[in-house]
Design a protein around this motif. Structure first.
Motif, PDB file in Angstrom:
ATOM      1  N   THR B  44      -0.551 -44.658 -16.228  1.00 13.00           N
ATOM      2  CA  THR B  44      -0.215 -45.998 -16.742  1.00 13.00           C
ATOM      3  C   THR B  44       1.220 -45.996 -17.270  1.00 13.00           C
ATOM      4  N   GLU B  46       2.497 -46.857 -20.092  1.00 12.23           N
ATOM      5  CA  GLU B  46       2.723 -46.391 -21.471  1.00 12.23           C
ATOM      6  C   GLU B  46       2.727 -44.862 -21.564  1.00 12.23           C
ATOM      7  N   THR B  47       1.933 -44.199 -20.700  1.00 10.20           N
ATOM      8  CA  THR B  47       1.957 -42.725 -20.692  1.00 10.20           C
ATOM      9  C   THR B  47       3.251 -42.234 -20.047  1.00 10.20           C
ATOM     10  N   GLN B  48       3.633 -42.889 -18.955  1.00  8.72           N
ATOM     11  CA  GLN B  48       4.874 -42.502 -18.260  1.00  8.72           C
ATOM     12  C   GLN B  48       6.059 -42.615 -19.214  1.00  8.72           C
ATOM     13  N   LYS B 232      -8.307 -40.399 -21.233  1.00 10.02           N
ATOM     14  CA  LYS B 232      -7.641 -40.863 -20.011  1.00 10.02           C
ATOM     15  C   LYS B 232      -6.120 -40.716 -20.141  1.00 10.02           C
ATOM     16  N   GLY B 233      -5.575 -41.165 -21.270  1.00 13.41           N
ATOM     17  CA  GLY B 233      -4.136 -41.058 -21.492  1.00 13.41           C
ATOM     18  C   GLY B 233      -3.685 -39.610 -21.465  1.00 13.41           C
ATOM     19  N   GLU B 236      -3.575 -38.251 -17.984  1.00 15.46           N
ATOM     20  CA  GLU B 236      -2.355 -38.701 -17.290  1.00 15.46           C
ATOM     21  C   GLU B 236      -1.165 -37.815 -17.669  1.00 15.46           C
TER      22      GLU B 236
ATOM     23  N   ARG C 133     -10.425 -48.264 -16.301  1.00 18.38           N
ATOM     24  CA  ARG C 133      -9.810 -47.153 -17.021  1.00 18.38           C
ATOM     25  C   ARG C 133     -10.297 -45.785 -16.573  1.00 18.38           C
ATOM     26  N   PRO C 145      -7.778 -51.104 -11.915  1.00 13.31           N
ATOM     27  CA  PRO C 145      -6.838 -50.532 -12.895  1.00 13.31           C
ATOM     28  C   PRO C 145      -5.738 -51.525 -13.303  1.00 13.31           C
ATOM     29  N   ALA C 146      -5.201 -52.264 -12.326  1.00 12.37           N
ATOM     30  CA  ALA C 146      -4.118 -53.215 -12.628  1.00 12.37           C
ATOM     31  C   ALA C 146      -4.636 -54.349 -13.518  1.00 12.37           C
ATOM     32  N   ASN C 149      -5.235 -53.057 -16.972  1.00 13.71           N
ATOM     33  CA  ASN C 149      -3.952 -52.882 -17.645  1.00 13.71           C
ATOM     34  C   ASN C 149      -3.394 -54.202 -18.148  1.00 13.71           C
ATOM     35  N   TRP C 150      -3.513 -55.226 -17.316  1.00 15.11           N
ATOM     36  CA  TRP C 150      -3.003 -56.550 -17.715  1.00 15.11           C
ATOM     37  C   TRP C 150      -3.780 -57.071 -18.925  1.00 15.11           C
TER      38      TRP C 150
END
Lengths: 205, 282, 190
Positions: B44, B46-48, B232-233, B236, C133, C145-146, C149-150
């Motif tokens: 995601t 935010e992790t990147q 999950k984060g 990643e 997720r 996932p998209a 995320n939104w």
């Protein structure tokens, strides 16, 4: 002798035993769970006693007193001791002195942290140009949520409509929050299963 | 009779024994441990961003890593602290560890710093330090802004700070380039609201999934450079660091159980609507 | 604290830091109150031979063992204190919270019903986020996932921000009431 006790099965036997004792609650309340529960409560209280003695009484009070002559460290020590007079009804009122110090200092910090550290930056990042859907969602979502939690006027008429929209936004957020809460609790279960089947029994990778 | 069978089936679905549900959950968690699916974990933004911010730190920067988590959330938070330490030590950053959680925080910090520091042949006191725990995180966070030694006269191991080569270079936040928070509680709000707002130090946070929705608003307001939301984060981040560990291995079980819970919800609702249609309201 | 925030100068910073240092120490003593309280209550149960009193003996034994080793031997790596924490206390604490996974799944099955429009919105969002997720979600529907995320970055953030601002306004005004002496209930007064 040494080789047996360094084998994962024996090395992790105690943590595994207590892990299973806690899980036994899922079947029904039982003496093993109760035993584990009381061991846990006792160790936790003991942990705090050991930690506070070392980290506060020794490191924060005695070390500065003895190494740098900071005898004023007796003042917070005395204030801390005053907290214990609550067990003596006749002089219980003295606990108000350390309490007033802690609450006063905390109020000063909180006032700044909330205004300068949370409200202003969060408001600033809500002041967005309404030129795309995502920005509109943010601005409308923040405003309607605030209106929903405004209880000084009854939620009727236009205010009621806005509050209703706020509730829909809140439901979306709570749904997302529920999904994340499930994720969190499941992660903890996965962690324990990894401990039992990977670290302890070595049955899985 | 024909009418009774589906009715009893619906009733059975509605009142299924909780232990059957527990058994299904148990099975769906452990099966992927034995038969890993190895599904790819998409990263995601935010992790990147978090990873990129740490990667962009100059080598040998001083980074603070608060171990602000209780043992109860270790499955989520410990892999975050591990992956963070690995990334920082790989970049030869100096790590100042501390904990704002009394129960277990400093003990876990000590073990992790030693074990991951050992992996990279780092020396205690020179490359990393564990300041330990002091009560009241508001006082600790604010106090360290003026002088760390006022709040922590010694480290966790009773060594006065002036005797530690690393801490002689870190009198307060001025020398700290980044704060890598790992937390499962409200301490994040104070790192953001007190330390970032007042001292302007860039920070990222690895938080439990329960806290992630709230913490995302700090990311959007640029108060945090990035966020690791739960296992999950962390998975990643492990992916980005190319060091697969506990979090990535746990994601298969996570997938299975999420799917199972969605099936539970759908089954529960099917049973509910079917039984409602059969028994009209009086 | 407030003056130190706006002011400059070493004296002010030193004074503020001394207050913070004192506060940390007093807060430490406050934590010990809980230890004394649990000791008092458990000892009372044992003395009066109330229900579960043998378990309270276990509790007291564990408390004194842990505290004793912590105080007399130390709390760092290699001590009995650390060993007891790592091998008994930590696994139990981690397990206690993991039990909630079973309860939350069971609750989702029994109580998560689309009874109203609001409940339906909540339910659908929860399903999308749960599937979006995890890695398997993209195989159910590639855009999960998209979409998840939104939802997290916009509607969810908007509400969280509204709650943060509302709660922070409340906390700031309460702090002001305490500073101005209007709020004195913490002293046991109305």
């Amino acid at each position: 002798m040494d080789s047996i006790w360094t084998q994962p099965f024996f090395y992790f036997f105690l943590p595994a035993f207590f892990t299973l004792a806690v899980y036994s609650l899922l079947f029904k309340d039982n003496p093993w769970f109760k035993f584990a529960e009381h061991v846990f409560a006792g160790l936790s209280a003991g942990y705090y006693a050991g930690l506070i003695f070392t980290s506060v009484i020794k490191q924060q009070m005695f070390v500065p007193m003895l190494s740098s002559g900071r005898w004023d460290m007796l003042i917070p020590g005395a204030l801390g001791c005053l907290l214990f007079v609550r067990f003596f009804p006749r002089i219980r009122w003295l606990t108000r002195i350390p309490l007033a110090f802690v609450i006063g200092t905390t109020a000063g910090i909180m006032f700044l942290q909330q205004l300068h550290g949370l409200i202003l930056p969060q408001l600033q990042s809500t002041l967005l140009p309404l030129n795309d859907l995502s920005n509109i969602i943010i601005v409308v979502g923040v405003l309607t949520t605030l209106v929903y939690f405004y209880f000084s006027k009854p939620h009727t008429g236009a205010l009621g409509g806005v509050a209703k929209a706020g509730m829909w936004f809140i439901m979306v957020a709570f749904g997302a929050h529920f999904g994340y809460t499930v994720m969190a609790r499941v992660s903890l279960l996965i962690g324990r299963m990894q401990f039992l089947f990977v670290d302890w029994l070595h049955w899985a990778q | 009779m024909a009418d009774e069978t589906p009715k009893s089936f619906l009733a059975r679905i509605q009142n299924i024994d909780r232990r059957v549900l527990y058994a299904l959950i148990f099975v769906s968690v452990i099966v992927p441990l034995f038969l890993p699916l190895k599904l790819p974990v998409p990263v995601t933004p935010e992790t990147q961003n978090f990873f990129d911010a740490v990667e962009a730190l100059p080598d040998s920067s001083i980074v603070m890593l608060p171990f602000d988590f209780w043992p109860s959330t270790l499955a989520e938070t410990e892999p975050m602290a591990v992956v963070g330490l690995r990334h920082l030590f790989r970049k030869n950053c100096y790590v100042v560890g501390l904990s704002n959680v009394g129960m277990g925080g400093p003990t876990i910090a000590d073990r992790l710093l030693d074990s991951i520091g050992g992996e990279f042949h780092k020396t205690y006191g020179v490359d990393y330090v564990n300041l330990g725990y002091k009560p009241d995180y508001r006082a600790v966070m604010l106090g360290m802004g003026t002088r760390i030694s006022d709040i922590f006269p010694t480290d966790y191991r009773d060594t006065p700070l002036e005797e530690l080569p690393l801490m002689r270079r870190v009198p307060n936040y001025d020398s700290v380039a980044f704060i890598f928070i790992v937390s499962d509680n409200v301490a994040v709000d104070y790192w953001v609201g007190l330390v970032n707002a007042r001292f302007g130090i860039p920070m990222g946070a690895g938080v439990t999934a329960v806290m992630a929705p709230k913490s995302l608003s700090f990311v959007q307001a640029n108060q945090l450079v990035g966020l690791l939301g739960g296992m999950k984060g962390c998975a990643e981040y492990e992916n980005l660091l190319e060091r697969p560990a506990r979090a990535i291995r746990g994601m298969d079980s996570q997938s299975m159980i999420h799917l199972l819970i969605v099936v539970f919800i759908i089954m529960g609702n099917v049973g509910y609507f079917a039984s409602k249609r059969r028994v009209p309201r009086s | 604290m407030i003056i130190a925030f706006f002011g400059t100068g070493d004296t002010l910073a030193d004074f503020s830091n001394e207050a913070l240092r004192y506060m940390s120490i007093v807060a430490g003593f406050a934590l010990l109150l809980g230890v004394i309280s649990i000791t008092q209550v458990s000892a009372g149960v044992v003395r009066k031979r109330e229900k579960d009193w043998p378990y309270k003996i276990v509790l007291l034994l564990c408390l004194f063992t842990m505290a004793g080793f912590g105080i007399f031997q130390g709390i760092t790596s290699g001590t009995v204190f650390e060993w007891l924490f790592e091998n008994i206390q930590k696994p139990m604490m981690a397990t206690m919270f993991s039990v909630l996974a079973f309860f939350i799944a069971s609750a989702a099955y029994r109580a998560f019903r689309a009874r109203t429009v609001e409940a339906t919105i909540l339910l659908i969002t929860a399903i999308v986020v749960m599937l979006g997720r995890v890695p398997m979600g993209q195989y159910v529907y590639e855009d999960f996932p998209a979409v998840a995320n939104w939802i997290m970055m916009f509607p969810s953030v908007a509400v969280q921000r509204g709650i943060i601002i509302g709660a922070a306004l409340g906390a700031a005004s309460m702090s002001l009431r305490i500073i101005l002496g209007i709020e004195r209930t913490y002293m046991g007064r109305g």
